[in-house]
Design a protein around this motif. Sequence first.
Motif, mmCIF file in Angstrom:
data_model
loop_
_atom_site.group_PDB
_atom_site.id
_atom_site.type_symbol
_atom_site.label_atom_id
_atom_site.label_comp_id
_atom_site.label_asym_id
_atom_site.label_seq_id
_atom_site.Cartn_x
_atom_site.Cartn_y
_atom_site.Cartn_z
ATOM 1 N N ASP A 183 47.479 -48.568 35.888
ATOM 2 C CA ASP A 183 48.419 -49.112 36.691
ATOM 3 C C ASP A 183 48.785 -50.584 36.114
ATOM 4 N N ALA A 184 48.228 -51.131 35.173
ATOM 5 C CA ALA A 184 48.835 -52.131 34.367
ATOM 6 C C ALA A 184 49.894 -51.841 33.206
ATOM 7 N N GLY A 185 49.874 -50.458 32.997
ATOM 8 C CA GLY A 185 50.812 -49.867 32.153
ATOM 9 C C GLY A 185 50.314 -49.422 30.715
ATOM 10 N N HIS A 186 48.954 -49.672 30.569
ATOM 11 C CA HIS A 186 48.345 -49.076 29.629
ATOM 12 C C HIS A 186 48.365 -47.398 29.513
ATOM 13 N N ARG A 187 48.704 -46.963 28.208
ATOM 14 C CA ARG A 187 48.532 -45.451 27.620
ATOM 15 C C ARG A 187 47.749 -45.272 26.726
ATOM 16 N N ARG A 188 47.305 -46.210 25.917
ATOM 17 C CA ARG A 188 46.144 -46.053 24.979
ATOM 18 C C ARG A 188 44.828 -46.712 25.195
ATOM 19 N N ILE A 189 43.910 -45.891 25.807
ATOM 20 C CA ILE A 189 42.915 -46.526 26.441
ATOM 21 C C ILE A 189 41.575 -46.039 26.151
ATOM 22 N N GLY A 190 40.940 -47.201 25.402
ATOM 23 C CA GLY A 190 39.704 -46.616 24.579
ATOM 24 C C GLY A 190 38.284 -46.854 25.621
ATOM 25 N N MET A 191 37.358 -45.912 25.344
ATOM 26 C CA MET A 191 36.278 -46.110 26.068
ATOM 27 C C MET A 191 34.902 -46.140 25.280
ATOM 28 N N ILE A 192 34.114 -47.000 25.494
ATOM 29 C CA ILE A 192 32.937 -47.107 24.780
ATOM 30 C C ILE A 192 31.744 -46.765 25.887
ATOM 31 N N ASN A 193 31.273 -45.797 26.046
ATOM 32 C CA ASN A 193 29.965 -45.614 26.954
ATOM 33 C C ASN A 193 28.682 -46.108 26.878
ATOM 34 N N ILE A 194 27.732 -46.053 27.475
ATOM 35 C CA ILE A 194 26.620 -46.292 27.388
ATOM 36 C C ILE A 194 25.721 -45.463 27.149
ATOM 37 N N GLY A 195 25.862 -44.173 26.491
ATOM 38 C CA GLY A 195 25.118 -43.315 26.147
ATOM 39 C C GLY A 195 26.020 -41.905 25.752
ATOM 40 N N THR A 196 25.304 -41.046 25.577
ATOM 41 C CA THR A 196 26.049 -39.603 25.556
ATOM 42 C C THR A 196 26.212 -38.869 26.991
ATOM 43 N N PRO A 197 27.231 -38.088 26.888
ATOM 44 C CA PRO A 197 27.378 -37.411 28.416
ATOM 45 C C PRO A 197 26.507 -36.376 28.524
ATOM 46 N N ASP A 198 25.693 -35.746 27.481
ATOM 47 C CA ASP A 198 25.067 -34.715 27.604
ATOM 48 C C ASP A 198 23.497 -35.122 27.807
ATOM 49 N N ASP A 199 23.402 -36.444 28.141
ATOM 50 C CA ASP A 199 22.038 -36.827 28.464
ATOM 51 C C ASP A 199 21.788 -36.556 29.816
ATOM 52 N N VAL A 200 21.154 -35.824 30.257
ATOM 53 C CA VAL A 200 20.968 -35.372 31.927
ATOM 54 C C VAL A 200 20.266 -36.181 32.310
ATOM 55 N N ALA A 201 19.431 -36.996 31.732
ATOM 56 C CA ALA A 201 18.555 -38.177 32.289
ATOM 57 C C ALA A 201 19.345 -39.430 32.641
ATOM 58 N N LEU A 202 20.675 -39.460 32.298
ATOM 59 C CA LEU A 202 21.289 -40.767 32.482
ATOM 60 C C LEU A 202 22.834 -40.430 33.220
ATOM 61 N N PRO A 203 22.614 -40.438 34.364
ATOM 62 C CA PRO A 203 24.074 -39.877 35.009
ATOM 63 C C PRO A 203 25.054 -40.897 35.082
ATOM 64 N N ALA A 204 24.634 -42.062 34.806
ATOM 65 C CA ALA A 204 25.756 -43.188 34.498
ATOM 66 C C ALA A 204 26.810 -42.882 33.228
ATOM 67 N N ALA A 205 26.069 -42.274 32.137
ATOM 68 C CA ALA A 205 27.148 -42.057 30.990
ATOM 69 C C ALA A 205 27.771 -40.763 31.274
ATOM 70 N N ALA A 206 27.304 -39.802 31.907
ATOM 71 C CA ALA A 206 28.136 -38.567 32.238
ATOM 72 C C ALA A 206 29.368 -38.928 33.265
ATOM 73 N N GLY A 207 28.806 -39.800 34.429
ATOM 74 C CA GLY A 207 29.874 -39.853 35.527
ATOM 75 C C GLY A 207 30.926 -40.914 35.031
ATOM 76 N N ARG A 208 30.540 -41.885 34.509
ATOM 77 C CA ARG A 208 31.616 -43.001 33.875
ATOM 78 C C ARG A 208 32.453 -42.202 33.127
ATOM 79 N N ARG A 209 32.087 -41.463 31.979
ATOM 80 C CA ARG A 209 33.074 -40.840 31.270
ATOM 81 C C ARG A 209 33.989 -39.724 31.969
ATOM 82 N N ALA A 210 33.314 -38.882 32.871
ATOM 83 C CA ALA A 210 34.227 -38.116 33.740
ATOM 84 C C ALA A 210 35.277 -38.635 34.598
ATOM 85 N N GLY A 211 34.923 -39.954 34.842
ATOM 86 C CA GLY A 211 35.979 -40.571 35.735
ATOM 87 C C GLY A 211 36.967 -41.120 35.035
ATOM 88 N N TYR A 212 36.636 -41.639 33.718
ATOM 89 C CA TYR A 212 37.738 -41.963 32.576
ATOM 90 C C TYR A 212 38.680 -40.726 32.467
#
Length: 361
Positions: A183-212
């Motif tokens: 909404d601020a106008g950015h189109r090149r947006i990087g993401m640095i996660n807090i783990g790997t998305p396939d770590d099933v024990a850490l829903p935060a990493a998979a969920g935040r990546r999915a939202g991105y």
Amino acid sequence: MSRAGNRTGPTMHDVAAAAGVSQATVSLVLNDASGTRVSEETRHRVQESARRLGYRTNAHARVLRGGVAGMIGFVGDFVATAPFAGKIIEGAQARAWEAGLPLLTVNTGGDKELEESSLETMLSYKVAGVVYAGMYHRVLEVPEVLGEVPAVVLNSRDASGRLPSIAPDEELGGYTATRHLLDAGHRRIGMINIGTPDDVALPAAAGRRAGYLRALAEAGIAPDPQLLLDGDGEVPGGYANTLELMAADNPPTALFCANDRTAWGAYQALESLGLRVPEDVSVVGFDNQETLAPNLRPGLTTLELPFAEMGRRAVELVLAGDGPAGSRPAGPGRTELFECPLIERQSVAPPNPQRARYPHK
């Protein structure tokens, strides 16, 4: 024997006389009986009379009468010592006190023997229920003994699916953070996660990546693998990953860091490159860590984990008798997700077409 030793203290009859109500009404109010039609004015008068007289409920008599003590157990790993997760206890305690019940809290420090001993002690005291909390959102192996009382898993999820769970809505949070940058106008947006998305024990990493990724897809932007990095959730990792992102041929104009410590590392890396936040690169974090996010310069726009609200809700479920020992239907335990609100500060601005070239280019 001393006079103090003979003193029995005020009785429920004394409270009733002081409040001008029946002893039955006093009992209903002080035992927080549900389904009663006691007015708020009468309830307040009884509670104030009890406080003024110094009346204390008899926990031992309550156990004999109802089979449960007038307290709720709260067991966490590092919750009491975490710099920001203590709000979980505040929310749970506030709701328990509203029901006239103290919260018996034990911070185990991850010691399984202490956890087992604490739970056994709580159950021996016939607590009304137990809130079982994790410092961060993950999938937990919940002790079997929690099946004996109404119990709720807080800020995590029950791996067995037996108990109801309360957790943050990680995917919505990741979506909200990315949407704010779009909404601020950015189109090149990087993401640095807090783990790997396939770590099933850490829903935060998979969920935040999915939202991105969902926010990018809605905006018609194909994700660039170079802009999505797995991280470790710590400051040095955020620093190193930011340097890697900014070294790309077409670097991002904005960063979504999946926690505030990563964002702090990103600030340091950008400064080392001679870049300013937000004039050259915008940054959004996650957690709203109070000892960090508002104290960065500029203040960090971030998502807040709704700890107090989740703590309150967990106690409400215990009070309602939820869990395997209560009225919940058989089947997998449900997970209630809580929205993480965006806390806007000064770290986001529109992309700067005149952004300075990087020193290493």
